[in-house]
Structure formats: structure tokens, C-alpha cells
Design a protein around this motif. Structure first.
Motif, PDB file in Angstrom:
ATOM      1  N   GLN A  13      39.746  60.825   2.957  1.00 13.01           N
ATOM      2  CA  GLN A  13      38.326  61.074   3.182  1.00 13.01           C
ATOM      3  C   GLN A  13      37.502  59.835   2.862  1.00 13.01           C
ATOM      4  O   GLN A  13      37.930  58.989   2.050  1.00 13.01           O
ATOM      5  N   PRO A  14      36.336  59.703   3.457  1.00 16.18           N
ATOM      6  CA  PRO A  14      35.456  58.577   3.111  1.00 16.18           C
ATOM      7  C   PRO A  14      35.203  58.527   1.606  1.00 16.18           C
ATOM      8  O   PRO A  14      35.001  59.562   0.969  1.00 16.18           O
ATOM      9  N   GLY A  15      35.244  57.322   1.066  1.00 15.11           N
ATOM     10  CA  GLY A  15      35.096  57.141  -0.369  1.00 15.11           C
ATOM     11  C   GLY A  15      36.406  57.182  -1.138  1.00 15.11           C
ATOM     12  O   GLY A  15      36.431  56.860  -2.333  1.00 15.11           O
ATOM     13  N   GLY A  16      37.464  57.575  -0.468  1.00 12.07           N
ATOM     14  CA  GLY A  16      38.765  57.671  -1.121  1.00 12.07           C
ATOM     15  C   GLY A  16      39.493  56.345  -1.205  1.00 12.07           C
ATOM     16  O   GLY A  16      38.961  55.294  -0.807  1.00 12.07           O
ATOM     17  N   SER A  17      40.725  56.412  -1.706  1.00 15.29           N
ATOM     18  CA  SER A  17      41.525  55.205  -1.917  1.00 15.29           C
ATOM     19  C   SER A  17      42.927  55.381  -1.349  1.00 15.29           C
ATOM     20  O   SER A  17      43.447  56.503  -1.276  1.00 15.29           O
ATOM     21  N   GLN A  44      40.507  43.686  18.672  1.00  8.65           N
ATOM     22  CA  GLN A  44      41.526  42.685  18.372  1.00  8.65           C
ATOM     23  C   GLN A  44      42.020  42.839  16.937  1.00  8.65           C
ATOM     24  O   GLN A  44      41.307  43.358  16.067  1.00  8.65           O
ATOM     25  N   ARG A  45      43.225  42.358  16.711  1.00  9.78           N
ATOM     26  CA  ARG A  45      43.761  42.362  15.355  1.00  9.78           C
ATOM     27  C   ARG A  45      42.965  41.367  14.517  1.00  9.78           C
ATOM     28  O   ARG A  45      42.680  40.247  14.968  1.00  9.78           O
ATOM     29  N   GLU A  46      42.601  41.767  13.303  1.00 12.97           N
ATOM     30  CA  GLU A  46      41.789  40.919  12.447  1.00 12.97           C
ATOM     31  C   GLU A  46      42.380  40.836  11.049  1.00 12.97           C
ATOM     32  O   GLU A  46      43.019  41.773  10.561  1.00 12.97           O
ATOM     33  N   LEU A  47      42.140  39.694  10.412  1.00 14.75           N
ATOM     34  CA  LEU A  47      42.608  39.497   9.050  1.00 14.75           C
ATOM     35  C   LEU A  47      41.811  40.367   8.094  1.00 14.75           C
ATOM     36  O   LEU A  47      40.583  40.439   8.185  1.00 14.75           O
ATOM     37  N   VAL A  48      42.507  41.014   7.181  1.00 15.28           N
ATOM     38  CA  VAL A  48      41.863  41.808   6.139  1.00 15.28           C
ATOM     39  C   VAL A  48      41.892  41.047   4.811  1.00 15.28           C
ATOM     40  O   VAL A  48      40.870  40.886   4.155  1.00 15.28           O
ATOM     41  N   ALA A  49      43.088  40.606   4.426  1.00 16.92           N
ATOM     42  CA  ALA A  49      43.235  39.905   3.146  1.00 16.92           C
ATOM     43  C   ALA A  49      44.501  39.067   3.186  1.00 16.92           C
ATOM     44  O   ALA A  49      45.460  39.407   3.879  1.00 16.92           O
ATOM     45  N   GLY A  50      44.489  37.975   2.435  1.00 19.21           N
ATOM     46  CA  GLY A  50      45.652  37.104   2.364  1.00 19.21           C
ATOM     47  C   GLY A  50      45.884  36.622   0.951  1.00 19.21           C
ATOM     48  O   GLY A  50      44.962  36.610   0.115  1.00 19.21           O
ATOM     49  N   ILE A  51      47.142  36.229   0.676  1.00 24.77           N
ATOM     50  CA  ILE A  51      47.487  35.684  -0.626  1.00 24.77           C
ATOM     51  C   ILE A  51      48.502  34.571  -0.408  1.00 24.77           C
ATOM     52  O   ILE A  51      49.466  34.726   0.345  1.00 24.77           O
ATOM     53  N   THR A  68      41.845  44.931  -2.692  1.00 25.83           N
ATOM     54  CA  THR A  68      42.483  43.922  -3.529  1.00 25.83           C
ATOM     55  C   THR A  68      43.921  43.716  -3.084  1.00 25.83           C
ATOM     56  O   THR A  68      44.678  44.690  -2.979  1.00 25.83           O
ATOM     57  N   ILE A  69      44.282  42.474  -2.818  1.00 20.70           N
ATOM     58  CA  ILE A  69      45.659  42.143  -2.454  1.00 20.70           C
ATOM     59  C   ILE A  69      46.366  41.573  -3.675  1.00 20.70           C
ATOM     60  O   ILE A  69      45.762  40.839  -4.470  1.00 20.70           O
ATOM     61  N   SER A  70      47.631  41.944  -3.841  1.00 20.68           N
ATOM     62  CA  SER A  70      48.405  41.449  -4.977  1.00 20.68           C
ATOM     63  C   SER A  70      49.865  41.314  -4.576  1.00 20.68           C
ATOM     64  O   SER A  70      50.316  41.948  -3.616  1.00 20.68           O
ATOM     65  N   ALA A  71      50.588  40.482  -5.309  1.00 19.09           N
ATOM     66  CA  ALA A  71      51.996  40.241  -5.025  1.00 19.09           C
ATOM     67  C   ALA A  71      52.837  40.570  -6.241  1.00 19.09           C
ATOM     68  O   ALA A  71      52.483  40.195  -7.367  1.00 19.09           O
ATOM     69  N   ASP A  72      53.935  41.281  -6.002  1.00 21.11           N
ATOM     70  CA  ASP A  72      54.905  41.585  -7.054  1.00 21.11           C
ATOM     71  C   ASP A  72      56.174  40.810  -6.705  1.00 21.11           C
ATOM     72  O   ASP A  72      56.991  41.273  -5.900  1.00 21.11           O
ATOM     73  N   GLN A  81      45.372  47.315  -2.288  1.00 19.33           N
ATOM     74  CA  GLN A  81      44.651  48.442  -2.861  1.00 19.33           C
ATOM     75  C   GLN A  81      43.315  48.564  -2.135  1.00 19.33           C
ATOM     76  O   GLN A  81      42.525  47.612  -2.123  1.00 19.33           O
ATOM     77  N   MET A  82      43.085  49.717  -1.545  1.00 17.68           N
ATOM     78  CA  MET A  82      41.877  49.932  -0.758  1.00 17.68           C
ATOM     79  C   MET A  82      41.050  51.044  -1.403  1.00 17.68           C
ATOM     80  O   MET A  82      41.510  52.187  -1.493  1.00 17.68           O
ATOM     81  N   ASN A  83      39.876  50.698  -1.872  1.00 22.51           N
ATOM     82  CA  ASN A  83      38.974  51.661  -2.498  1.00 22.51           C
ATOM     83  C   ASN A  83      37.711  51.817  -1.667  1.00 22.51           C
ATOM     84  O   ASN A  83      37.405  50.983  -0.813  1.00 22.51           O
ATOM     85  N   SER A  84      36.977  52.873  -1.950  1.00 23.79           N
ATOM     86  CA  SER A  84      35.703  53.135  -1.254  1.00 23.79           C
ATOM     87  C   SER A  84      35.878  53.030   0.259  1.00 23.79           C
ATOM     88  O   SER A  84      35.099  52.365   0.948  1.00 23.79           O
ATOM     89  N   LEU A  85      36.882  53.689   0.766  1.00 19.40           N
ATOM     90  CA  LEU A  85      37.208  53.576   2.187  1.00 19.40           C
ATOM     91  C   LEU A  85      36.113  54.177   3.054  1.00 19.40           C
ATOM     92  O   LEU A  85      35.459  55.164   2.689  1.00 19.40           O
ATOM     93  N   LYS A  86      35.936  53.549   4.216  1.00 20.14           N
ATOM     94  CA  LYS A  86      34.915  53.961   5.166  1.00 20.14           C
ATOM     95  C   LYS A  86      35.578  54.314   6.497  1.00 20.14           C
ATOM     96  O   LYS A  86      36.680  53.813   6.790  1.00 20.14           O
ATOM     97  N   PRO A  87      34.930  55.108   7.317  1.00 21.11           N
ATOM     98  CA  PRO A  87      35.518  55.428   8.634  1.00 21.11           C
ATOM     99  C   PRO A  87      35.843  54.178   9.451  1.00 21.11           C
ATOM    100  O   PRO A  87      36.846  54.170  10.180  1.00 21.11           O
TER     101      PRO A  87
END
Length: 117
Positions: A13-17, A44-51, A68-72, A81-87
Motif C-alpha cells: 500500500q502507499p506509504g508502505g515499505s 524507459q528503464r531508469e536508474l534508481v540507486a547505485g553503489i 537506501t542501497i546497501s551491500a552485504d 530498502q524502499m520506504n514511504s512507497l508511492k504509486p
């Protein structure tokens, strides 16, 4: 051959994670950079986040402060990690990995993220 396997997509749902994961078939230390892209229907495909291998991160303006992008390195996995998701975050999300020598870009198969009430 390198394999990237995404997981963690779904309906929220909107606002979720959601937390996306990208598991690589080899050490992610061998890549110069990894990232997440997305492609919405008709766009088109677009960049969201990179590390980078040096842990420098970058984000697209629409997701700054929410994703937030992170590497293990121990698990050869990169997370988003995607928070406060929007449509408007609804899209297929793809993981990618870059090697410099020789220059090669690898892609995962994608995972669907749908943000809807």
C-alpha cells in the motif's frame, strides 16, 4: 557467467515499505559497481540507486530520502530498502552489476513492485 537473482518484490500500500535483494553468483567485490534500475509500463528503464565497490552511493532524485542501497559482501548481496512507497514507484525493478575489465554489464531478471491501495 554471472547470475543476479532479485527477490522481495510484491504488492504494498502507499506509504508502505519493501526490501529488495539481489544475490550474485560470485563475489560482489569483483564488480566496480552495482545498482537498481526500474522500468514502468510504457517508460524507459531508469536508474534508481547505485553503489560502487568503494561503497559510494547515488540515488535518483525521486527516491532520495526514501530508498537506501546497501551491500552485504559476506553474502554477495545488494539490498534496496524502499520506504514511504508511492504509486509512481510501481515498476519492474532490475539489479545490475558492472565489470570494467573487460567492460561488461550484467542484469537480473527483474522483480515486480506494485504500490496500490
Amino acid at each position: 557467467q554471472v547470475q543476479l537473482v532479485e527477490s522481495g518484490g510484491g504488492l504494498v500500500q502507499p506509504g508502505g515499505s519493501l526490501r529488495l535483494s539481489c544475490a550474485a553468483s560470485r563475489s560482489i567485490r569483483s564488480f566496480s559497481a552495482m545498482g537498481w534500475y526500474r522500468q514502468a509500463p510504457g517508460k524507459q528503464r531508469e536508474l534508481v540507486a547505485g553503489i560502487t565497490s568503494g561503497a559510494t552511493t547515488n540515488y535518483a532524485d525521486p527516491v532520495k530520502g526514501r530508498f537506501t542501497i546497501s551491500a552485504d559482501n559476506a553474502k554477495n548481496t545488494v539490498h534496496l530498502q524502499m520506504n514511504s512507497l508511492k504509486p509512481e514507484d510501481t515498476a519492474v525493478y532490475y539489479c545490475n552489476a558492472d565489470r570494467n575489465f573487460p567492460p561488461v554489464r550484467y542484469w537480473g531478471q527483474g522483480t515486480q513492485v506494485t504500490v496500490s491501495s
